[in-house]
Design an enzyme around this catalytic site. Sequence first.
Site, PDB file in Angstrom:
ATOM      1  N   CYS A   1       0.843  -1.198   0.000  1.00  0.00           N
ATOM      2  CA  CYS A   1       0.000   0.000   0.000  1.00  0.00           C
ATOM      3  C   CYS A   1       0.867   1.233   0.000  1.00  0.00           C
ATOM      4  O   CYS A   1       1.980   1.232   0.523  1.00  0.00           O
ATOM      5  CB  CYS A   1      -0.834   0.091   1.266  1.00  0.00           C
ATOM      6  SG  CYS A   1      -1.732  -1.369   1.632  1.00  0.00           S
TER       7      CYS A   1
ATOM      8  N   TYR B   1      -5.264 -12.784  -5.678  1.00  0.00           N
ATOM      9  CA  TYR B   1      -4.740 -12.445  -4.353  1.00  0.00           C
ATOM     10  C   TYR B   1      -5.376 -13.335  -3.280  1.00  0.00           C
ATOM     11  O   TYR B   1      -6.503 -13.090  -2.836  1.00  0.00           O
ATOM     12  CB  TYR B   1      -5.025 -10.967  -4.089  1.00  0.00           C
ATOM     13  CG  TYR B   1      -4.447 -10.353  -2.845  1.00  0.00           C
ATOM     14  CD1 TYR B   1      -3.473 -10.986  -2.087  1.00  0.00           C
ATOM     15  CD2 TYR B   1      -4.867  -9.087  -2.434  1.00  0.00           C
ATOM     16  CE1 TYR B   1      -2.948 -10.392  -0.952  1.00  0.00           C
ATOM     17  CE2 TYR B   1      -4.352  -8.479  -1.299  1.00  0.00           C
ATOM     18  CZ  TYR B   1      -3.397  -9.137  -0.568  1.00  0.00           C
ATOM     19  OH  TYR B   1      -2.883  -8.534   0.563  1.00  0.00           O
TER      20      TYR B   1
ATOM     21  N   HIS C   1      -3.008 -12.753   3.018  1.00  0.00           N
ATOM     22  CA  HIS C   1      -3.505 -11.866   4.073  1.00  0.00           C
ATOM     23  C   HIS C   1      -4.983 -12.050   4.416  1.00  0.00           C
ATOM     24  O   HIS C   1      -5.686 -11.062   4.671  1.00  0.00           O
ATOM     25  CB  HIS C   1      -3.246 -10.399   3.668  1.00  0.00           C
ATOM     26  CG  HIS C   1      -1.794 -10.107   3.441  1.00  0.00           C
ATOM     27  ND1 HIS C   1      -1.293  -9.720   2.216  1.00  0.00           N
ATOM     28  CD2 HIS C   1      -0.726 -10.155   4.263  1.00  0.00           C
ATOM     29  CE1 HIS C   1       0.013  -9.546   2.297  1.00  0.00           C
ATOM     30  NE2 HIS C   1       0.388  -9.804   3.533  1.00  0.00           N
TER      31      HIS C   1
ATOM     32  N   ASP D   1       2.937 -10.617   8.705  1.00  0.00           N
ATOM     33  CA  ASP D   1       3.771 -10.539   7.513  1.00  0.00           C
ATOM     34  C   ASP D   1       4.764  -9.371   7.580  1.00  0.00           C
ATOM     35  O   ASP D   1       5.942  -9.527   7.264  1.00  0.00           O
ATOM     36  CB  ASP D   1       2.830 -10.368   6.312  1.00  0.00           C
ATOM     37  CG  ASP D   1       3.547 -10.409   4.992  1.00  0.00           C
ATOM     38  OD1 ASP D   1       4.559 -11.112   4.893  1.00  0.00           O
ATOM     39  OD2 ASP D   1       3.083  -9.737   4.050  1.00  0.00           O
TER      40      ASP D   1
HETATM   41  C1  LIG Z   1       3.319  -0.103   3.903  1.00  0.00           C
HETATM   42  C2  LIG Z   1       2.960  -1.512   3.552  1.00  0.00           C
HETATM   43  C3  LIG Z   1       1.791  -1.764   2.863  1.00  0.00           C
HETATM   44  C4  LIG Z   1       1.459  -3.067   2.463  1.00  0.00           C
HETATM   45  N1  LIG Z   1       0.377  -3.280   1.668  1.00  0.00           N
HETATM   46  C5  LIG Z   1       0.186  -4.488   1.080  1.00  0.00           C
HETATM   47  C6  LIG Z   1      -0.782  -4.681   0.050  1.00  0.00           C
HETATM   48  O1  LIG Z   1      -1.496  -3.768  -0.353  1.00  0.00           O
HETATM   49  N2  LIG Z   1      -0.895  -5.916  -0.473  1.00  0.00           N
HETATM   50  C7  LIG Z   1      -0.112  -6.963  -0.078  1.00  0.00           C
HETATM   51  O2  LIG Z   1      -0.244  -8.060  -0.605  1.00  0.00           O
HETATM   52  N3  LIG Z   1       0.813  -6.793   0.883  1.00  0.00           N
HETATM   53  C8  LIG Z   1       0.997  -5.588   1.451  1.00  0.00           C
HETATM   54  N4  LIG Z   1       1.985  -5.408   2.384  1.00  0.00           N
HETATM   55  C9  LIG Z   1       2.807  -6.556   2.798  1.00  0.00           C
HETATM   56  C10 LIG Z   1       4.072  -6.611   1.953  1.00  0.00           C
HETATM   57  O3  LIG Z   1       3.803  -6.903   0.629  1.00  0.00           O
HETATM   58  C11 LIG Z   1       5.080  -7.657   2.451  1.00  0.00           C
HETATM   59  O4  LIG Z   1       4.545  -8.932   2.302  1.00  0.00           O
HETATM   60  C12 LIG Z   1       5.497  -7.444   3.898  1.00  0.00           C
HETATM   61  O5  LIG Z   1       5.710  -6.077   4.167  1.00  0.00           O
HETATM   62  C13 LIG Z   1       6.785  -8.206   4.198  1.00  0.00           C
HETATM   63  O6  LIG Z   1       7.764  -7.790   3.287  1.00  0.00           O
HETATM   64  P1  LIG Z   1       8.978  -6.803   3.703  1.00  0.00           P
HETATM   65  O7  LIG Z   1       9.619  -7.437   4.882  1.00  0.00           O
HETATM   66  O8  LIG Z   1       9.848  -6.757   2.496  1.00  0.00           O
HETATM   67  O9  LIG Z   1       8.368  -5.495   4.037  1.00  0.00           O
HETATM   68  C14 LIG Z   1       2.305  -4.136   2.822  1.00  0.00           C
HETATM   69  C15 LIG Z   1       3.463  -3.874   3.553  1.00  0.00           C
HETATM   70  C16 LIG Z   1       3.807  -2.583   3.894  1.00  0.00           C
HETATM   71  C17 LIG Z   1       5.090  -2.349   4.630  1.00  0.00           C
END
Ligand SMILES: Cc1cc2nc3c(=O)[nH]c(=O)nc-3n(C[C@H](O)[C@H](O)[C@H](O)COP(=O)(O)O)c2cc1C
Length: 691
Positions: free
Chosen positions: A31, A170, A173, A265
């Site tokens: 997001c 999708y 989550h 996550d």
């Molecule tokens: C600010 C933010 C917004 C997120 N929004 C989504 C989203 O819209 N859809 C989704 O599948 N995951 C979303 N996630 C989860 C991320 O895709 C990811 O799976 C999670 O942050 C772990 O990855 P990272 O450690 O690289 O941040 C979001 C994560 C963050 C940090």
Amino acid sequence: MARDPRYDILFEPVRIGPVVSKNRFYQVPHCSGMGATWPQTLAAMRGVKAEGGWGVVCTEYCSIHPTSDDTPYPFCRLWDEDDVRDQALMTEAVHAHGALAGVELWHGGYHALNRFSREGHIGPSARPVHGYDPVQARAMDRTDIRNLRTWQSDAAKRAVRAGFDIVYVYAGHTYMPAQFLSPRFNDRSDEYGGSIENRARLLREMIEDTREAVGPNVAVAVRLMVDEFIGPEGILAEREGKEVLEMLGELPDLWDVQLGEYHVDARSSRFVKEAAQEPYVAFVKRYTTKPVVGVGRFTSPDTMVSQIKRGILDMIGAARPSIADPFLPSKIEQGRIDDIRECIGCNICVASNGTGTPIRCTQNPTMGEEWRRGWHPERIAPKHRDDTVLVVGAGPAGLEAARALGERGYQVHLAEASGELGGRVPREATLPGLSEWIRVRDWRQGQIARMTNVEIYRESALTADQVLEFGFPNVVIATGSTWRRDGVGRAHHRPIPGADGLRVYTPDDLFAGTPIEGPVLLFDDDHYYMGGVVAEALSARGLAVTLVTTAGTVSAWTSASLEQSYIQAQLIEKGVDIVVNHSLIRIGTEKMTLACAFTGRERTLPARSAMLVTARIAEDELYRALAADPGRLSAAGIVSLRRIGDCSSPGTIAAAVHAGHRYAREFGEASVDEPGFRLEHLRHEERQQFG
Ligand SMILES: Cc1cc2nc3c(=O)[nH]c(=O)nc-3n(C[C@H](O)[C@H](O)[C@H](O)COP(=O)(O)O)c2cc1C
Ligand code: SF4
């Protein structure tokens, strides 16, 4: 500099069905707090990611139909042709830099509250919606399922028209297809419930429908929550996770795998470190020949290489690392490892979305500013003329101001009262779980160390007279803030009686190593992380601690950064007593008086010490002393005086870094009219429709 050959593997192209990513760097859907509301802002942000070298850049969750409406959170949308035009801004920006654009088509099921669309709610079984909205979802009948499949197909066709290369189903989550998979949500007795074959039927159909809708030139990806992280009641990696992959492993062109809901996550660094998801996703590649993307706040190229070489992942998925440093892939490619601005795992980015506002980042102050202010994470305008700036205070605001001014080529003198740079950052990084926060200081200190035009003076607390004597033409004060000792905050607008007592402390005393006697009553009226983490630190010293908060939960604001449930659980586990919905109203020598936030009813608790975490006071004496006499300023040759960061208005580290960066960006530029950034408006022709 050349790329280290150890990292060559990260730059191998990866085939994803009919399309090819130029490398293994994959910005997973995340997001932006911009969504359909701020399409130009969004497109510019994603474009910068592509420019920074990510092979694939995805949208955030992108709704397929008004029955999946997340208002007031700014989600993406592909409901109609106007949405197609808006999304095309993003795909064009991404394609301009040779990256692939992915769209995460989303139906939230129980998670969609439909507050704006006012559509009815649907899910696999009849259940209340997520959260506390007083509405329930009906169990989808065959018509609902048929409709859902049509909406997915129609949105997939729109996605192709918008120019996307990868279209998602999708099932992550706990959104719709995952709700069908999960035993806790699915109690159907038809062909969509019961056995795993039945619970996976909708996912299978949606993959097939999407494939047909997008045609031969666009890839189909699945984001799959392989483990729901709630135990046997939900999806388990060794059960549904494995079974789904056994059945559908070859159906999509790519698997993007993750764990649990967002708070699992995207867990903050206070609770998990890099590559934490590996034990749960390592099995995935055994069940598919298709590329597998996984996440784990990857910032180290060595960890990334290890994930690929050990056969855990094919592509390095990243949300937060790509926010903190959109140019992470380019920096690895150019052999500039020390320049990588590593994510600190604070989750301020998530909190932006959680508060319905465009994304910001502690480490990367340009995040969310790409379009409206024209800021770029790797480029800043050079100085127009020679000039010198004295920066007083080397906390997050001062350090960032000095770094960015230095990058512009200005002569900078950075004076710091203590022997250490970073201000509050090195202090707070000593608190339990916050060690990665030191990256805020270390990255800036490392960058400044290479500059010959930034002079640092440690142990240099300056008085107003000294600043005037130096006569540097531009002075910016960034002297930070201290915690209030009188208990004034949200609940109390006057000092708490007894706050002038002997054993009354603030977090600053903890940082200073002041001995504190237990039992301690910690009063948290700040509600971000400090109250909870200080309680943990005191408890780790063996002190009995009672945390009293005026809110209904501990560290209440951290629900936005997805940490609240972990913080409260941790404190309970550590034996900290918790009293919610109460205010501390009197501090005694052996006993503290509390009042119920609702009834005012009083009670007492025995405690020898009070730790007050209520509010902070700007350390602005130097600024005020200088500003008080404009005549002396001009006589000393000072043409500009500003205060920034906590010394102006105490806030987050993210806000301080942003303030320092903004000062440096705007220094010497033609004055900018308030608010200093562009606003997105309806296009002119659309306005005319409304007369
Ligand atoms: C600010 C933010 C917004 C997120 N929004 C989504 C989203 O819209 N859809 C989704 O599948 N995951 C979303 N996630 C989860 C991320 O895709 C990811 O799976 C999670 O942050 C772990 O990855 P990272 O450690 O690289 O941040 C979001 C994560 C963050 C940090
Ligand atoms: S806000 Fe914090 S967690 Fe999010 S990307 Fe930036 S540094 Fe990382």
